[in-house]
Structures are given as structure tokens and as C-alpha cells.
Scaffold this active site. Structure first.
Site, PDB file in Angstrom:
ATOM      1  N   PRO A 165       0.846  -1.209   0.000  1.00 16.63           N
ATOM      2  CA  PRO A 165       0.000   0.000   0.000  1.00 16.63           C
ATOM      3  C   PRO A 165       0.877   1.254   0.000  1.00 16.63           C
ATOM      4  O   PRO A 165       1.789   1.370   0.804  1.00 16.63           O
ATOM      5  CB  PRO A 165      -0.789  -0.103   1.308  1.00 16.63           C
ATOM      6  CG  PRO A 165      -0.607  -1.496   1.778  1.00 16.63           C
ATOM      7  CD  PRO A 165       0.678  -2.001   1.209  1.00 16.63           C
ATOM      8  N   GLU A 166       0.600   2.150  -0.930  1.00 20.75           N
ATOM      9  CA  GLU A 166       1.361   3.399  -1.033  1.00 20.75           C
ATOM     10  C   GLU A 166       0.503   4.543  -0.491  1.00 20.75           C
ATOM     11  O   GLU A 166      -0.655   4.349  -0.130  1.00 20.75           O
ATOM     12  CB  GLU A 166       1.746   3.649  -2.491  1.00 20.75           C
ATOM     13  CG  GLU A 166       2.672   2.594  -3.079  1.00 20.75           C
ATOM     14  CD  GLU A 166       4.086   2.645  -2.503  1.00 20.75           C
ATOM     15  OE1 GLU A 166       4.421   3.630  -1.819  1.00 20.75           O
ATOM     16  OE2 GLU A 166       4.849   1.694  -2.736  1.00 20.75           O
TER      17      GLU A 166
ATOM     18  N   HIS B  84      -6.156 -13.879   9.214  1.00 22.69           N
ATOM     19  CA  HIS B  84      -5.286 -12.743   8.878  1.00 22.69           C
ATOM     20  C   HIS B  84      -5.756 -11.428   9.492  1.00 22.69           C
ATOM     21  O   HIS B  84      -5.240 -10.371   9.178  1.00 22.69           O
ATOM     22  CB  HIS B  84      -5.162 -12.605   7.360  1.00 22.69           C
ATOM     23  CG  HIS B  84      -4.584 -13.817   6.706  1.00 22.69           C
ATOM     24  ND1 HIS B  84      -3.377 -14.359   7.110  1.00 22.69           N
ATOM     25  CD2 HIS B  84      -5.039 -14.606   5.705  1.00 22.69           C
ATOM     26  CE1 HIS B  84      -3.125 -15.435   6.371  1.00 22.69           C
ATOM     27  NE2 HIS B  84      -4.117 -15.600   5.519  1.00 22.69           N
TER      28      HIS B  84
ATOM     29  N   ARG C 107       0.821 -10.740   5.850  1.00 20.40           N
ATOM     30  CA  ARG C 107       2.272 -10.845   6.070  1.00 20.40           C
ATOM     31  C   ARG C 107       2.715 -10.233   7.396  1.00 20.40           C
ATOM     32  O   ARG C 107       3.856 -10.376   7.797  1.00 20.40           O
ATOM     33  CB  ARG C 107       3.021 -10.227   4.895  1.00 20.40           C
ATOM     34  CG  ARG C 107       2.756 -11.028   3.619  1.00 20.40           C
ATOM     35  CD  ARG C 107       3.485 -10.463   2.424  1.00 20.40           C
ATOM     36  NE  ARG C 107       4.938 -10.546   2.590  1.00 20.40           N
ATOM     37  CZ  ARG C 107       5.803 -10.057   1.708  1.00 20.40           C
ATOM     38  NH1 ARG C 107       5.362  -9.458   0.629  1.00 20.40           N
ATOM     39  NH2 ARG C 107       7.095 -10.163   1.909  1.00 20.40           N
TER      40      ARG C 107
ATOM     41  N   ARG D  56      23.286  16.000  -2.867  1.00 20.78           N
ATOM     42  CA  ARG D  56      22.884  14.586  -2.934  1.00 20.78           C
ATOM     43  C   ARG D  56      23.429  13.992  -4.224  1.00 20.78           C
ATOM     44  O   ARG D  56      22.987  14.343  -5.312  1.00 20.78           O
ATOM     45  CB  ARG D  56      21.349  14.466  -2.897  1.00 20.78           C
ATOM     46  CG  ARG D  56      20.702  14.988  -1.621  1.00 20.78           C
ATOM     47  CD  ARG D  56      20.836  14.047  -0.443  1.00 20.78           C
ATOM     48  NE  ARG D  56      20.017  12.854  -0.540  1.00 20.78           N
ATOM     49  CZ  ARG D  56      18.864  12.697   0.114  1.00 20.78           C
ATOM     50  NH1 ARG D  56      18.378  13.647   0.871  1.00 20.78           N
ATOM     51  NH2 ARG D  56      18.193  11.572   0.005  1.00 20.78           N
TER      52      ARG D  56
END
Ligand SMILES: [Zn+2]
Length: 271
Positions: A2-3, A89, A107, A151
Site C-alpha cells: 500500500p502506497e 489474517h 504478512r 545529494r
């Protein structure tokens, strides 16, 4: 995984419905990534405030503190008036007077953690180092340009790291760089201010489009992977190695950066 857009759509799916509810109980399943950090019984009677999001974390305020939630790799949250008995789950239920907020996470990299406040540990520690929110007006090209000074790593890596701006996970980072015409391998410090402006704008627009997609097609949002999948169908370069670039028809290339696949158009995207 999930973003940010999925997490935001998740927040929108229950925030108004749960606000003002009182906690009737909490149930823990198998251990998650981090321990809850309080007795589930101590949550009973607390009123739920306005659910907020920071990066990919959700903050569920509960009067004298709150629960910081993360969906990990495979988690999803559903809020429902009626819930069946928890399945194998389902590892956290917050039962309230308005319904049950349930974390399903096969998970178990997700987490629900009590914190006395957002600016107290453990929340403060978990949120430290997060970059700006993409829709924060403070996230400008100039700010991005300043943050990239010195950077040396590739711009794609900086976007993924999330310490400059949060939300540009792999698919969204690839698409934003495509929209901005920037080669993902470009050394970050070499990006000019105008290109940083274009990139900041592209990150915002890419995430806004993902949010729109989640909001319109997945209103009853249950599967955190479904939304990235739907977004991917509209992607310009992500997952399209060897296929023609939608802009110039050059074959899209795939390279690996920091163990993640990067897709880009070698003609439209310049260093
Ligand atoms: Zn192209």
C-alpha cells in the site's frame, strides 16, 4: 505494498464515520511488526477523533493519545458496522459504537502502536525523517532543489527514500519522472531549479491522479493492491518494458536501481 494514495483513500473511507465514536473494546490477533504498547482494555471508553495521515501512517486520535497504524506490505483496514468473526489474517479490531475498524494483514509487517501524542515516542520516532507531504504548499520546486543540493545519488533513489517528499513509491516515482522528462538515473544534485519545479509538480499530479482513481473506482476500498493495479493500467512507463512510450513510441527501458525496477523512456527522459 500500500502506497500513500491507497492509505489516503483508506483514511477517507472511514474517517468521518468513525469520528466521535467511543471504543467498546480492542482485540489483538497474532503479533504485528511492533507491539501495541498498551493494554487493549485501557482503550475502552475513549472517544475517537479526526483520523489523520502522515506519510503512509494513519493516526487515530483517542483523547489522551492515539493509535498510529501502518499497513506494512500487505495490510488493509476496513471499517464496518457488522463484522464477521475475525479470520486468520485479521490481527487487530478496534470495536467502537459506530462499527469495527479491522486490520487484515497476511504478512504482518503492519502495525498498530499506542502513543501518548503524535509528537511523543513512539510516534515521534516512527515519523522522524519523513519528508514533506506532496500536497503541502511548502513542497515547491525551490524546496526540492535546495534539498537535492549535495545529494549524489540518482533522483529516483531520493524520491523512494521519502526523506525529501513522502508518497513517491516505486510506481509513482517512475511515473512522475516520466511526466517531468527526467532520466531516473540523473544525479540529484545536478537537477536545475526549473527541472525541480517540473518534478515537484509531476509528483503532485501523479499522486493526485492516483487518489482520484482510488476515490472514483474503488470507493468501497478493501484491497490495497487493487488501486496500484488500476493506476498501473494507465501508466506511461511503469511495467511497460519493451512497449512503446505513449509519447514518442521509443521502447520503454527497464533498469534496476537499489534492487527496485525502474522504467523510463530513453528518448523523453533526459539527464
Ligand atoms: Zn518517449
Amino acid at each position: 505494498m500500500p502506497e500513500l494514495p491507497e492509505v489516503e483513500v483508506t483514511r477517507l473511507s472511514f474517517a468521518t464515520r468513525i469520528a466521535g465514536a467511543r471504543v467498546l473494546g480492542a482485540r489483538l490477533g497474532k503479533p504485528l511488526r511492533w507491539a501495541l504498547g498498551c493494554e487493549p482494555q485501557s482503550l475502552v471508553g475513549l472517544a475517537v477523533g479526526e483520523v489523520a495521515r502522515r506519510g503512509k501512517y494513519l493516526w487515530v486520535p483517542l483523547q489522551r493519545g492515539g493509535l498510529l497504524m501502518h499497513l506494512g506490505m500487505s495490510g488493509s483496514l476496513a471499517f464496518s458496522e457488522v463484522h464477521d468473526a475475525p479470520g486468520p489474517h485479521d490481527h487487530f479490531d478496534l470495536v467502537t459504537t459506530r462499527g469495527t475498524l479491522r486490520l487484515t494483514d497476511p504478512r504482518r509487517f503492519g502495525a498498530v502502536v499506542w502513543s501518548d501524542a503524535l509528537h511523543h515516542d513512539p510516534a515521534a520516532r516512527l515519523l522522524a525523517g519523513l519528508g514533506l507531504e506532496p500536497f503541502d504548499p511548502a513542497f515547491t520546486g525551490a524546496r526540492l532543489h535546495a534539498a537535492l543540493r549535495g545529494r549524489r545519488v540518482a533522483i529516483k533513489q531520493v524520491l523512494l527514500a521519502g526523506d525529501v517528499v513522502v508518497g513517491a513509491g516505486n510506481i509513482y516515482a517512475c511515473e512522475a519522472l516520466f511526466a517531468a522528462g527526467i532520466d531516473p538515473r540523473t544525479r540529484s544534485s545536478t537537477l536545475s531549479k526549473p527541472r525541480c519545479e517540473r518534478l515537484a509538480d509531476a509528483v503532485r499530479r501523479t499522486l493526485a491522479r492516483a487518489l482520484e482513481l482510488g476515490g472514483s473506482t474503488l470507493r468501497d476500498f478493501r484491497d490495497a493492491h487493487g488501486m496500484a493495479g488500476a493506476f498501473q493500467l494507465q501508466a506511461g512507463v511503469y511495467g511497460r518494458a519493451g512497449l512503446p512510450c505513449p509519447r514518442c513510441a521509443t521502447s520503454v527501458r527497464r533498469v534496476v536501481q537499489g534492487q527496485r525496477a525502474t522504467y523510463f523512456c530513453p528518448a523523453c527522459q533526459r539527464r
